[in-house]
Structure formats: C-alpha cells, structure tokens
Write a protein that holds these residues in place. Structure first.
Motif, PDB file in Angstrom:
ATOM      1  N   ALA A  24      32.260  29.048  35.847  1.00  0.00           N
ATOM      2  CA  ALA A  24      33.249  29.725  36.685  1.00  0.00           C
ATOM      3  C   ALA A  24      32.670  30.010  38.075  1.00  0.00           C
ATOM      4  CB  ALA A  24      33.693  31.021  36.021  1.00  0.00           C
ATOM      5  N   ARG A  25      33.411  29.668  39.114  1.00  0.00           N
ATOM      6  CA  ARG A  25      32.968  29.897  40.495  1.00  0.00           C
ATOM      7  C   ARG A  25      33.610  31.149  41.092  1.00  0.00           C
ATOM      8  NH1 ARG A  25      30.184  25.721  42.662  1.00  0.00           N
ATOM      9  NH2 ARG A  25      30.156  23.765  41.479  1.00  0.00           N
ATOM     10  N   ARG A  26      34.656  31.633  40.449  1.00  0.00           N
ATOM     11  CA  ARG A  26      35.335  32.827  40.942  1.00  0.00           C
ATOM     12  C   ARG A  26      35.974  33.555  39.766  1.00  0.00           C
ATOM     13  NH1 ARG A  26      40.787  31.708  41.078  1.00  0.00           N
ATOM     14  NH2 ARG A  26      41.352  29.498  40.894  1.00  0.00           N
ATOM     15  N   LEU A  27      36.410  34.773  40.004  1.00  0.00           N
ATOM     16  CA  LEU A  27      37.106  35.528  38.971  1.00  0.00           C
ATOM     17  C   LEU A  27      38.503  34.954  38.784  1.00  0.00           C
ATOM     18  CD1 LEU A  27      35.018  37.634  40.407  1.00  0.00           C
ATOM     19  CD2 LEU A  27      36.303  39.330  39.125  1.00  0.00           C
ATOM     20  N   SER A  28      38.955  34.894  37.547  1.00  0.00           N
ATOM     21  CA  SER A  28      40.309  34.425  37.267  1.00  0.00           C
ATOM     22  C   SER A  28      40.885  35.215  36.103  1.00  0.00           C
ATOM     23  CB  SER A  28      40.325  32.922  36.944  1.00  0.00           C
ATOM     24  OG  SER A  28      39.569  32.651  35.786  1.00  0.00           O
ATOM     25  N   LEU A  29      42.177  35.425  36.156  1.00  0.00           N
ATOM     26  CA  LEU A  29      42.871  36.212  35.133  1.00  0.00           C
ATOM     27  C   LEU A  29      44.003  35.372  34.569  1.00  0.00           C
ATOM     28  CD1 LEU A  29      43.242  39.032  33.778  1.00  0.00           C
ATOM     29  CD2 LEU A  29      44.727  39.624  35.701  1.00  0.00           C
ATOM     30  N   ARG A  30      44.109  35.338  33.260  1.00  0.00           N
ATOM     31  CA  ARG A  30      45.206  34.611  32.625  1.00  0.00           C
ATOM     32  C   ARG A  30      45.757  35.417  31.474  1.00  0.00           C
ATOM     33  NH1 ARG A  30      43.248  31.887  27.993  1.00  0.00           N
ATOM     34  NH2 ARG A  30      40.976  31.776  27.885  1.00  0.00           N
ATOM     35  N   MET A  40      38.141  35.955  33.289  1.00  0.00           N
ATOM     36  CA  MET A  40      36.975  35.074  33.298  1.00  0.00           C
ATOM     37  C   MET A  40      36.126  35.384  34.524  1.00  0.00           C
ATOM     38  SD  MET A  40      35.503  32.700  31.531  1.00  0.00           S
ATOM     39  CE  MET A  40      36.826  31.984  30.544  1.00  0.00           C
ATOM     40  N   LEU A  41      34.816  35.563  34.294  1.00  0.00           N
ATOM     41  CA  LEU A  41      33.903  35.926  35.368  1.00  0.00           C
ATOM     42  C   LEU A  41      32.808  34.889  35.547  1.00  0.00           C
ATOM     43  CD1 LEU A  41      33.192  39.680  34.492  1.00  0.00           C
ATOM     44  CD2 LEU A  41      35.025  38.761  35.894  1.00  0.00           C
ATOM     45  N   PRO A  42      32.364  34.686  36.782  1.00  0.00           N
ATOM     46  CA  PRO A  42      31.135  33.911  36.991  1.00  0.00           C
ATOM     47  C   PRO A  42      29.963  34.644  36.347  1.00  0.00           C
ATOM     48  CG  PRO A  42      32.373  34.156  39.034  1.00  0.00           C
ATOM     49  CD  PRO A  42      33.006  35.090  38.050  1.00  0.00           C
ATOM     50  N   ALA A  43      28.907  33.926  36.069  1.00  0.00           N
ATOM     51  CA  ALA A  43      27.786  34.488  35.312  1.00  0.00           C
ATOM     52  C   ALA A  43      27.184  35.733  35.947  1.00  0.00           C
ATOM     53  CB  ALA A  43      26.712  33.424  35.119  1.00  0.00           C
ATOM     54  N   LYS A  44      27.158  35.794  37.289  1.00  0.00           N
ATOM     55  CA  LYS A  44      26.478  36.890  37.961  1.00  0.00           C
ATOM     56  C   LYS A  44      27.424  37.941  38.541  1.00  0.00           C
ATOM     57  CE  LYS A  44      22.404  34.127  39.160  1.00  0.00           C
ATOM     58  NZ  LYS A  44      21.507  33.659  40.252  1.00  0.00           N
ATOM     59  N   ALA A  45      28.697  37.872  38.186  1.00  0.00           N
ATOM     60  CA  ALA A  45      29.652  38.860  38.703  1.00  0.00           C
ATOM     61  C   ALA A  45      29.359  40.237  38.120  1.00  0.00           C
ATOM     62  CB  ALA A  45      31.070  38.439  38.359  1.00  0.00           C
ATOM     63  N   LEU A  47      30.349  44.289  37.045  1.00  0.00           N
ATOM     64  CA  LEU A  47      31.447  44.984  36.395  1.00  0.00           C
ATOM     65  C   LEU A  47      32.380  45.621  37.421  1.00  0.00           C
ATOM     66  CD1 LEU A  47      32.844  46.085  33.886  1.00  0.00           C
ATOM     67  CD2 LEU A  47      31.214  47.980  33.879  1.00  0.00           C
ATOM     68  N   ALA A  48      31.810  46.230  38.463  1.00  0.00           N
ATOM     69  CA  ALA A  48      32.637  46.872  39.480  1.00  0.00           C
ATOM     70  C   ALA A  48      33.552  45.857  40.160  1.00  0.00           C
ATOM     71  CB  ALA A  48      31.746  47.562  40.513  1.00  0.00           C
ATOM     72  N   GLU A  49      33.072  44.650  40.365  1.00  0.00           N
ATOM     73  CA  GLU A  49      33.874  43.590  40.964  1.00  0.00           C
ATOM     74  C   GLU A  49      35.034  43.205  40.053  1.00  0.00           C
ATOM     75  OE1 GLU A  49      33.179  39.118  42.885  1.00  0.00           O
ATOM     76  OE2 GLU A  49      31.537  40.169  41.869  1.00  0.00           O
ATOM     77  N   ALA A  50      34.753  43.147  38.751  1.00  0.00           N
ATOM     78  CA  ALA A  50      35.795  42.817  37.777  1.00  0.00           C
ATOM     79  C   ALA A  50      36.870  43.895  37.752  1.00  0.00           C
ATOM     80  CB  ALA A  50      35.175  42.654  36.395  1.00  0.00           C
ATOM     81  N   HIS A  57      45.315  43.087  40.728  1.00  0.00           N
ATOM     82  CA  HIS A  57      46.289  42.204  40.065  1.00  0.00           C
ATOM     83  C   HIS A  57      47.097  42.949  39.010  1.00  0.00           C
ATOM     84  CE1 HIS A  57      43.541  39.294  41.914  1.00  0.00           C
ATOM     85  NE2 HIS A  57      44.527  38.422  41.840  1.00  0.00           N
ATOM     86  N   ARG A  58      47.201  44.268  39.156  1.00  0.00           N
ATOM     87  CA  ARG A  58      47.904  45.091  38.172  1.00  0.00           C
ATOM     88  C   ARG A  58      49.372  44.678  38.028  1.00  0.00           C
ATOM     89  NH1 ARG A  58      46.478  49.502  39.970  1.00  0.00           N
ATOM     90  NH2 ARG A  58      45.088  50.334  38.370  1.00  0.00           N
ATOM     91  N   VAL A  59      50.058  44.487  39.133  1.00  0.00           N
ATOM     92  CA  VAL A  59      51.483  44.138  39.077  1.00  0.00           C
ATOM     93  C   VAL A  59      51.676  42.761  38.460  1.00  0.00           C
ATOM     94  CG1 VAL A  59      53.543  43.674  40.463  1.00  0.00           C
ATOM     95  CG2 VAL A  59      52.058  45.610  41.039  1.00  0.00           C
ATOM     96  N   TRP A  60      50.874  41.797  38.895  1.00  0.00           N
ATOM     97  CA  TRP A  60      50.959  40.442  38.332  1.00  0.00           C
ATOM     98  C   TRP A  60      50.751  40.467  36.828  1.00  0.00           C
ATOM     99  CZ3 TRP A  60      47.794  37.352  35.441  1.00  0.00           C
ATOM    100  CH2 TRP A  60      48.095  35.990  35.395  1.00  0.00           C
TER     101      TRP A  60
END
Length: 232
Positions: A24-30, A40-45, A47-50, A57-60
């Motif tokens: 993963a190169r960026r954060l993604s939500l599905r 889905m998080l990149p390996a070094k992301a 927790l605060a970033e997540a 993306h709360r509304v989405w």
C-alpha cells in the motif's frame, strides 16, 4: 497497531478493521458487504494518521455503510431464498421431522433456540446434495475426474480449483438461482482442463452450461447479498 478502530457516526459507533500492507502506498478505506469497513495502511503509517483519515471520511463511510444490505437471522419468519426462490422459515415445534420444504416454506421442528442452526445445517446439506453430483457429472463430460469436492463459507470467491484437481464451493450458492449455481460449478470444473481464463477456458464453460454472461451478471449484482444471511 490495533486491529480495529472505533468511529462515532452521529451516535452510531462503528468498528473499522485496520490492515497494514507493504504494497500500500497510501491510506485507503473500503466497505465490504461481509467484513464491513476496512482501512488499509502503508506499512509505516502512524495510528494518529489513520484516525485523522477516518475522521475526514466520516460522511463517506456513513453513506456507504447505509447502502449495505441488512443482515438476516435464520429465525422463524425469515425469508430465505432456496435456489433463488424466497421461502419463509416457519417453526413447527411439535412436528419432530427435523427440517423440510413444503408449500414454499422451510419448516423446522424442535426447540426455538435451535431453529437458526437447523436451517443453516439444512441449507449446507442441500448445497452438498446439489453441487457434488453436478461437479462429478460435468467433469465426466470432459473426461475428467475431480479430486476432493468440498463446501466452505468463503468470503472472497464462490469456488476454486486447486492444482491437484480439488474443487471447493461456497455453500451459499444454494441461495442463488439454479443457473447461477450451475455456472459456478461449471467454471471450476472447466479449470480441470484449462487452468486459466483464456478463450479456450470460456469455451469449455459454455460447452457445459451455455452462455455464462447472465449468471456472471447476477453474481456481480447480487452475490454480496448472499452473505447477509447469518449462520449461528
């Protein structure tokens, strides 16, 4: 990092599964019909970033979760499709006949707390009764013999064929229309001859069940809904 994060969606707290991937190169939500929300998080992301990403993306997320089909418990009064035809589950405690189909209903005897498990066991047995002979018969049409034919409750695929010829199918195919069940069986049996998805493979599928485009469209549009039936 924790395996899950919680997010308040206007009074409704949802649990989001968190997974790391070296690819993963960026954060993604599905939103998955079976697993729910997955981040889905990149390996070094971090927790605060997540957490910030989820908040943004709360509304989405709320909109996507609202679109998911409602889960159905296999209880008295539930509507359950059998080969695509809706059947009402009806509890008849004094019958002492186990589970049987009659007059468009799935009738269940015994104690009320056992209804869900008994219906699930019945559906799995029906799936085995319908799928295993079909797999052997279609393989015979190709001059092939499958290895073990098993039934599972897989989330990501409806069937599989191993390099050794073992076939596996989701028991939930018994909930789909019969032509869809036939197509999935033919798809995996065809892999006994063509372990690919080449034109030659699709020609084998078509020789077994005719044009596969209709069943494929049905699965794409309705397959996720087969997972909404809860098994005790």
């Amino acid at each position: 990092m924790a395996d899950t994060l919680s997010l308040d969606l206007g009074g409704r707290v949802v649990t989001v599964a968190v997974k790391r991937s070296a690819l993963a190169r960026r954060l993604s939500l599905r939103v998955d019909p079976v697993r729910g929300a997955v981040l889905m998080l990149p390996a070094k992301a971090r927790l605060a970033e997540a957490e910030r990403f989820l908040a943004a993306h709360r509304v989405w997320l709320a909109e996507r979760l609202a679109r998911l089909p409602q889960t159905v418990a296999l209880t008295d009064g539930a509507a359950v499709p059998l080969l695509g035809v809706p059947h009402a589950v009806r509890h008849v405690p004094g019958a002492r006949r186990g589970v049987w189909v009659e007059g468009g209903e799935i009738l269940v005897s015994g104690l009320p707390e056992h209804v869900g498990r008994r219906v699930a066991d019945f559906l799995k047995a029906e799936a085995r009764r319908l799928i295993v002979p079909r797999a052997h018969a279609m393989a015979g049409q190709l001059g092939r013999k499958p290895g073990r034919v098993s039934l599972k409750d897989t989330r990501s695929r409806w069937g599989s064929c191993s390099s050794t010829g073992d076939l596996a199918f989701s028991w939930r195919l018994v909930l789909a229309p019969e032509q869809v069940l036939d197509y999935v069986v033919a798809h995996e049996v065809a892999h006994l001859e063509q372990m690919n998805h080449s034109p030659a493979f699709w020609a084998v599928v078509e020789s077994l069940v005719g044009d596969p485009r209709g069943p494929r469209r049905w699965l794409k549009g309705n397959g996720a809904g087969l997972h909404r039936f809860q098994v005790p």
